[in-house]
Design a protein around this motif. Structure first.
Motif, PDB file in Angstrom:
ATOM      1  N   SER A  27       0.859  -1.179   0.000  1.00 47.32           N
ATOM      2  CA  SER A  27       0.000   0.000   0.000  1.00 47.32           C
ATOM      3  C   SER A  27       0.893   1.226   0.000  1.00 47.32           C
ATOM      4  N   PRO A  28       0.961   1.974  -1.134  1.00 44.00           N
ATOM      5  CA  PRO A  28       1.922   3.078  -1.274  1.00 44.00           C
ATOM      6  C   PRO A  28       1.751   4.146  -0.207  1.00 44.00           C
ATOM      7  N   GLY A  29       2.858   4.801   0.102  1.00 44.83           N
ATOM      8  CA  GLY A  29       2.852   5.861   1.090  1.00 44.83           C
ATOM      9  C   GLY A  29       3.981   5.655   2.074  1.00 44.83           C
ATOM     10  N   ALA A  30       4.229   6.667   2.899  1.00 45.21           N
ATOM     11  CA  ALA A  30       5.281   6.581   3.904  1.00 45.21           C
ATOM     12  C   ALA A  30       4.690   6.877   5.266  1.00 45.21           C
ATOM     13  N   GLY A  31       5.132   6.117   6.259  1.00 43.69           N
ATOM     14  CA  GLY A  31       4.706   6.341   7.634  1.00 43.69           C
ATOM     15  C   GLY A  31       5.908   6.346   8.549  1.00 43.69           C
ATOM     16  N   TYR A  32       5.932   7.266   9.510  1.00 45.30           N
ATOM     17  CA  TYR A  32       7.074   7.385  10.417  1.00 45.30           C
ATOM     18  C   TYR A  32       6.564   7.530  11.843  1.00 45.30           C
ATOM     19  N   GLY A  33       7.115   6.719  12.751  1.00 42.89           N
ATOM     20  CA  GLY A  33       6.711   6.798  14.138  1.00 42.89           C
ATOM     21  C   GLY A  33       7.314   5.668  14.945  1.00 42.89           C
ATOM     22  N   PRO A  34       7.070   5.665  16.263  1.00 42.99           N
ATOM     23  CA  PRO A  34       7.596   4.603  17.122  1.00 42.99           C
ATOM     24  C   PRO A  34       6.838   3.292  16.898  1.00 42.99           C
ATOM     25  N   ALA A  35       7.568   2.197  16.994  1.00 39.49           N
ATOM     26  CA  ALA A  35       6.945   0.886  16.819  1.00 39.49           C
ATOM     27  C   ALA A  35       6.137   0.514  18.057  1.00 39.49           C
ATOM     28  N   LYS A  36       4.929   0.002  17.824  1.00 39.95           N
ATOM     29  CA  LYS A  36       4.124  -0.565  18.897  1.00 39.95           C
ATOM     30  C   LYS A  36       3.584  -1.904  18.416  1.00 39.95           C
ATOM     31  N   ARG A  37       3.555  -2.859  19.331  1.00 38.07           N
ATOM     32  CA  ARG A  37       3.160  -4.202  18.952  1.00 38.07           C
ATOM     33  C   ARG A  37       1.688  -4.463  19.242  1.00 38.07           C
ATOM     34  N   LEU A  38       1.107  -5.277  18.391  1.00 40.97           N
ATOM     35  CA  LEU A  38      -0.287  -5.671  18.555  1.00 40.97           C
ATOM     36  C   LEU A  38      -0.443  -6.531  19.799  1.00 40.97           C
TER      37      LEU A  38
ATOM     38  N   PRO B 228      -3.009  -1.541  20.232  1.00 38.20           N
ATOM     39  CA  PRO B 228      -2.698  -0.862  21.495  1.00 38.20           C
ATOM     40  C   PRO B 228      -3.116   0.607  21.474  1.00 38.20           C
ATOM     41  N   ASP B 229      -3.332   1.144  22.660  1.00 36.05           N
ATOM     42  CA  ASP B 229      -3.622   2.565  22.791  1.00 36.05           C
ATOM     43  C   ASP B 229      -2.302   3.346  22.783  1.00 36.05           C
ATOM     44  N   SER B 230      -2.355   4.573  22.322  1.00 40.78           N
ATOM     45  CA  SER B 230      -1.150   5.411  22.294  1.00 40.78           C
ATOM     46  C   SER B 230      -1.547   6.871  22.233  1.00 40.78           C
ATOM     47  N   ASP B 231      -0.749   7.710  22.919  1.00 41.24           N
ATOM     48  CA  ASP B 231      -0.991   9.152  22.884  1.00 41.24           C
ATOM     49  C   ASP B 231      -0.387   9.798  21.643  1.00 41.24           C
ATOM     50  N   VAL B 232       0.499   9.066  20.951  1.00 39.53           N
ATOM     51  CA  VAL B 232       1.154   9.617  19.764  1.00 39.53           C
ATOM     52  C   VAL B 232       0.952   8.658  18.598  1.00 39.53           C
ATOM     53  N   PRO B 233       0.952   9.159  17.357  1.00 40.50           N
ATOM     54  CA  PRO B 233       0.845   8.270  16.190  1.00 40.50           C
ATOM     55  C   PRO B 233       2.001   7.261  16.177  1.00 40.50           C
ATOM     56  N   PHE B 234       1.734   6.040  15.727  1.00 37.00           N
ATOM     57  CA  PHE B 234       2.748   4.985  15.792  1.00 37.00           C
ATOM     58  C   PHE B 234       2.657   4.046  14.599  1.00 37.00           C
TER      59      PHE B 234
ATOM     60  N   ASP C  36      -7.261   3.341  12.884  1.00 38.02           N
ATOM     61  CA  ASP C  36      -7.501   4.781  12.752  1.00 38.02           C
ATOM     62  C   ASP C  36      -6.251   5.428  12.161  1.00 38.02           C
ATOM     63  N   PRO C  37      -6.318   5.925  10.921  1.00 39.51           N
ATOM     64  CA  PRO C  37      -5.132   6.536  10.302  1.00 39.51           C
ATOM     65  C   PRO C  37      -4.579   7.719  11.079  1.00 39.51           C
ATOM     66  N   GLU C  38      -5.373   8.288  11.981  1.00 40.41           N
ATOM     67  CA  GLU C  38      -4.864   9.379  12.807  1.00 40.41           C
ATOM     68  C   GLU C  38      -3.927   8.854  13.898  1.00 40.41           C
ATOM     69  N   ARG C  39      -4.104   7.575  14.271  1.00 39.72           N
ATOM     70  CA  ARG C  39      -3.253   6.969  15.304  1.00 39.72           C
ATOM     71  C   ARG C  39      -2.198   6.060  14.703  1.00 39.72           C
ATOM     72  N   VAL C  40      -2.590   5.239  13.721  1.00 36.76           N
ATOM     73  CA  VAL C  40      -1.666   4.286  13.109  1.00 36.76           C
ATOM     74  C   VAL C  40      -1.209   4.850  11.768  1.00 36.76           C
ATOM     75  N   VAL C  41       0.075   5.178  11.663  1.00 37.02           N
ATOM     76  CA  VAL C  41       0.579   5.835  10.449  1.00 37.02           C
ATOM     77  C   VAL C  41       1.048   4.825   9.408  1.00 37.02           C
ATOM     78  N   ALA C  42       1.258   3.570   9.822  1.00 34.55           N
ATOM     79  CA  ALA C  42       1.677   2.496   8.914  1.00 34.55           C
ATOM     80  C   ALA C  42       1.663   1.209   9.713  1.00 34.55           C
ATOM     81  N   PHE C  43       1.749   0.079   9.015  1.00 31.38           N
ATOM     82  CA  PHE C  43       1.950  -1.169   9.743  1.00 31.38           C
ATOM     83  C   PHE C  43       2.866  -2.118   8.987  1.00 31.38           C
ATOM     84  N   VAL C  44       3.493  -2.999   9.777  1.00 30.86           N
ATOM     85  CA  VAL C  44       4.450  -3.974   9.266  1.00 30.86           C
ATOM     86  C   VAL C  44       4.098  -5.329   9.863  1.00 30.86           C
ATOM     87  N   THR C  45       3.995  -6.361   9.022  1.00 33.34           N
ATOM     88  CA  THR C  45       3.681  -7.700   9.529  1.00 33.34           C
ATOM     89  C   THR C  45       4.682  -8.727   9.011  1.00 33.34           C
TER      90      THR C  45
END
Length: 560
Positions: A11-22, A147-153, A169-178
């Motif tokens: 899915s094209p696009g770039a996301g940057y943020g801290p990693a959080k695990r499911l 997971p819940d987070s106060d910052v996008p991840f 929620d794209p406002e919270r999750v900026v990308a994902f990796v599996t």
């Protein structure tokens, strides 16, 4: 973890943020766990947890809509399966606790799916997710989820269940990796529908430490750990440029020098029309009618079918609506149709048109409903059969369609034999549509849900591009159109290559339309042809993508 991981960008696009695990850990019930003696109360507790899970999944599907709704509703039906409920009750009556009874009963189902061929085996992950959600409720544990987070991840997981992906929620999750999944898995399809950058089939995902800053490139499949600020700025700028280009793209699909390439939407029913219209679809390139038939005890009646088809046709007066006839079998069995003999590999067995040739009355009823639905709508109805293999299949379907009053009957190209012999099939088919998901799977003998086979599930495989080229060339010589309705059409760079291969229309999930339209508008047809030639000359999918990009410099500003 290494500085850079590599997976399949889906899915094209770039996301940057801290990693959080499911959150996925659910305590498993003790194998000897027994209830306190009131079997009826324990069975009722199990039934309540199953129904609560089903209701939650259905509600998530309603909120998400589109492809997500279809996947989640299928999961809800797993939780509501009467045979499963009976098995659970019997185990409780024998003394097992509710959680143990659910876990053991679903283990039986899991074994059946895992051994039923690749298509049904691909649903094991969905079944495991349903089990974990029910067991968590029964044991008072947190239900698996994001997971819940106060910052996008950036969300990192072994795999994402459809229920998780659909409500991201794209406002919270900026990308994902599996770690698991493939380019055409449920996870990938839902990521594209949400417009979230995503990388799947990434073997190093398990090595990512919580909190590591990640830069995810959903086009190239690269995941960079603690990247340099310049890399983040460049990726962010390209992402903004893509968003701006998509927002500004309007009108019909065409290249910079005016070559028309109609951009159509893939839909599962009338509920998907608002998104298609909002994103500027010029028509429907794939109406998956099987969703009207699935998960019900009786076939939809004539009037119900007519109403569903007419709603879609009326939404595109003067536009093209391509309807795929019932694609049942394999991973989509129908309760009201007599099953075929036991198949060791359903994906290679009786599905699509093969099943309809055994049950022609079902196809005749659908074709008659389509013919009636078209009347007075002003739409241009085209009806195509799935899983066509040779000219005999095409001739049989064309005759059935003509008998019902269908004026334009075509075929899907999903089987490599059909791509290689398209010139013969063209004597009976009015048009062609290439399903790149299955064509890739069958050409490379690689199940789409098996993560370890990611490079063989990639439509950038030069051999797959050769098959597309063969189909487009043969149909052009016969004066027929040849579209693509597989997920490959949603890749903006690959959409340009497909155009260069001679494809005459592109159909995709509605959310992908604006960026594909913007990409085509930045290149000329000659460049598309050069890119197609360069990609076919490459040795593998990654080299093919790079070679094509070099021939399409106008897409560089979009980071494609």
């Amino acid at each position: 973890m290494p500085e850079t991981l590599k997976g399949a960008g889906v899915s094209p696009g770039a996301g940057y943020g801290p990693a959080k695990r499911l959150v996925r850990d659910v305590p498993q019930p003790d194998p000897d766990a027994r209830h306190g003696g009131d079997a009826a109360a324990e069975a009722d507790r199990a039934a309540a947890a199953m129904e609560e899970t089903a209701r939650d999944l259905s509600e998530r599907g309603e909120r998400a809509g589109g492809d997500a709704a279809e996947v989640l509703n299928a999961q809800a039906l797993m939780a509501r399966d009467p045979a499963l409920a009976d098995d659970v009750r019997k185990r409780v009556d024998a003394g097992a606790s509710a959680a143990r009874a659910v876990s053991e009963a679903m283990a039986v189902y899991r074994q059946m799916l895992a051994g039923a061929g690749e298509y049904l085996a691909a649903r094991v992950a969905d079944l495991d997710d349903v089990r974990d959600r029910i067991v968590a409720r029964l044991m008072g544990a947190p239900v698996p989820g994001v997971p819940d987070s106060d910052v996008p991840f950036v969300l990192v997981a072994g795999d994402l269940a459809p229920a998780d992906t659909a409500v991201l929620d794209p406002e919270r999750v900026v990308a994902f990796v599996t770690r698991e999944g493939g380019p055409t898995s449920h996870t990938a399809i839902l990521a594209r529908s949400l417009g979230l950058p995503a990388v799947v089939a990434c073997p190093g995902a398990d090595t990512v430490a919580e909190g590591t800053m990640l830069l995810v490139d959903g086009a190239t499949g690269e995941v960079a750990a603690d990247p340099e600020p310049g890399a983040v700025e460049a990726a962010t700028a390209a992402s903004r440029a893509r968003a701006a280009a998509a927002a500004q793209s309007t009108g019909p699909g065409r290249t910079a020098d005016g070559h028309g390439i109609p951009l159509l939407a893939n839909i599962g029913g009338p509920k998907d029309l608002p998104a298609a219209l909002e994103n500027g679809a010029e028509g429907v390139g794939l109406y998956r009618t099987e969703f009207l038939f699935l998960d019900r005890a009786d076939a939809p009646g004539h009037e119900e079918q007519v109403a569903a088809y007419r709603t879609v046709l009326e939404a595109f007066p003067g536009g093209r609506v391509v309807v795929r006839t019932l694609d049942a079998g394999a991973d989509k069995p129908l309760e009201f149709l007599p099953a075929a003999a036991e198949e060791p590999n359903p994906a290679l067995g009786e599905r699509g048109l093969r099943m309809m040739r055994r049950l022609p009355e079902t196809l005749d009823a659908q074709l008659s409903a389509l013919a009636e639905a078209e009347r007075d709508t002003g739409a241009y109805l085209q009806v195509m059969a799935p899983m066509v293999t040779d000219a005999e299949d095409a001739a049989w379907f064309a005759a059935a369609a003509a008998k019902a009053g269908i004026q334009h009957a075509g075929v899907m190209i999903e089987v490599p034999a059909a791509a290689l012999r398209a010139r013969h099939i063209a004597t009976h088919a009015d048009f062609f549509s290439i399903g790149t998901n299955d064509l890739t799977q069958y050409a490379c003998a690689a199940d789409r849900e098996t993560a370890g086979l990611g490079r063989f599930q990639d439509p950038w495989q030069p051999a797959v591009l050769d098959l597309v080229a063969a189909s487009a060339s043969s149909t052009a010589e016969a004066g027929r159109s040849c579209g693509v309705c597989g997920e490959a059409a949603a890749d903006p760079l690959l959409a340009c290559v497909l155009t260069g291969l001679g494809v005459t229309s592109l159909s995709m999930g509605a959310s992908a339309l604006p960026l594909v339209r913007a990409a085509l508008a930045r290149v000329e047809l000659a460049q598309c042809r050069a890119a197609a030639e360069a990609a076919r000359a490459a040795r593998g999918p990654e080299e093919a993508r790079k070679a094509a990009a070099e021939q399409l410099p106008g897409l560089a500003e979009l980071g494609l």
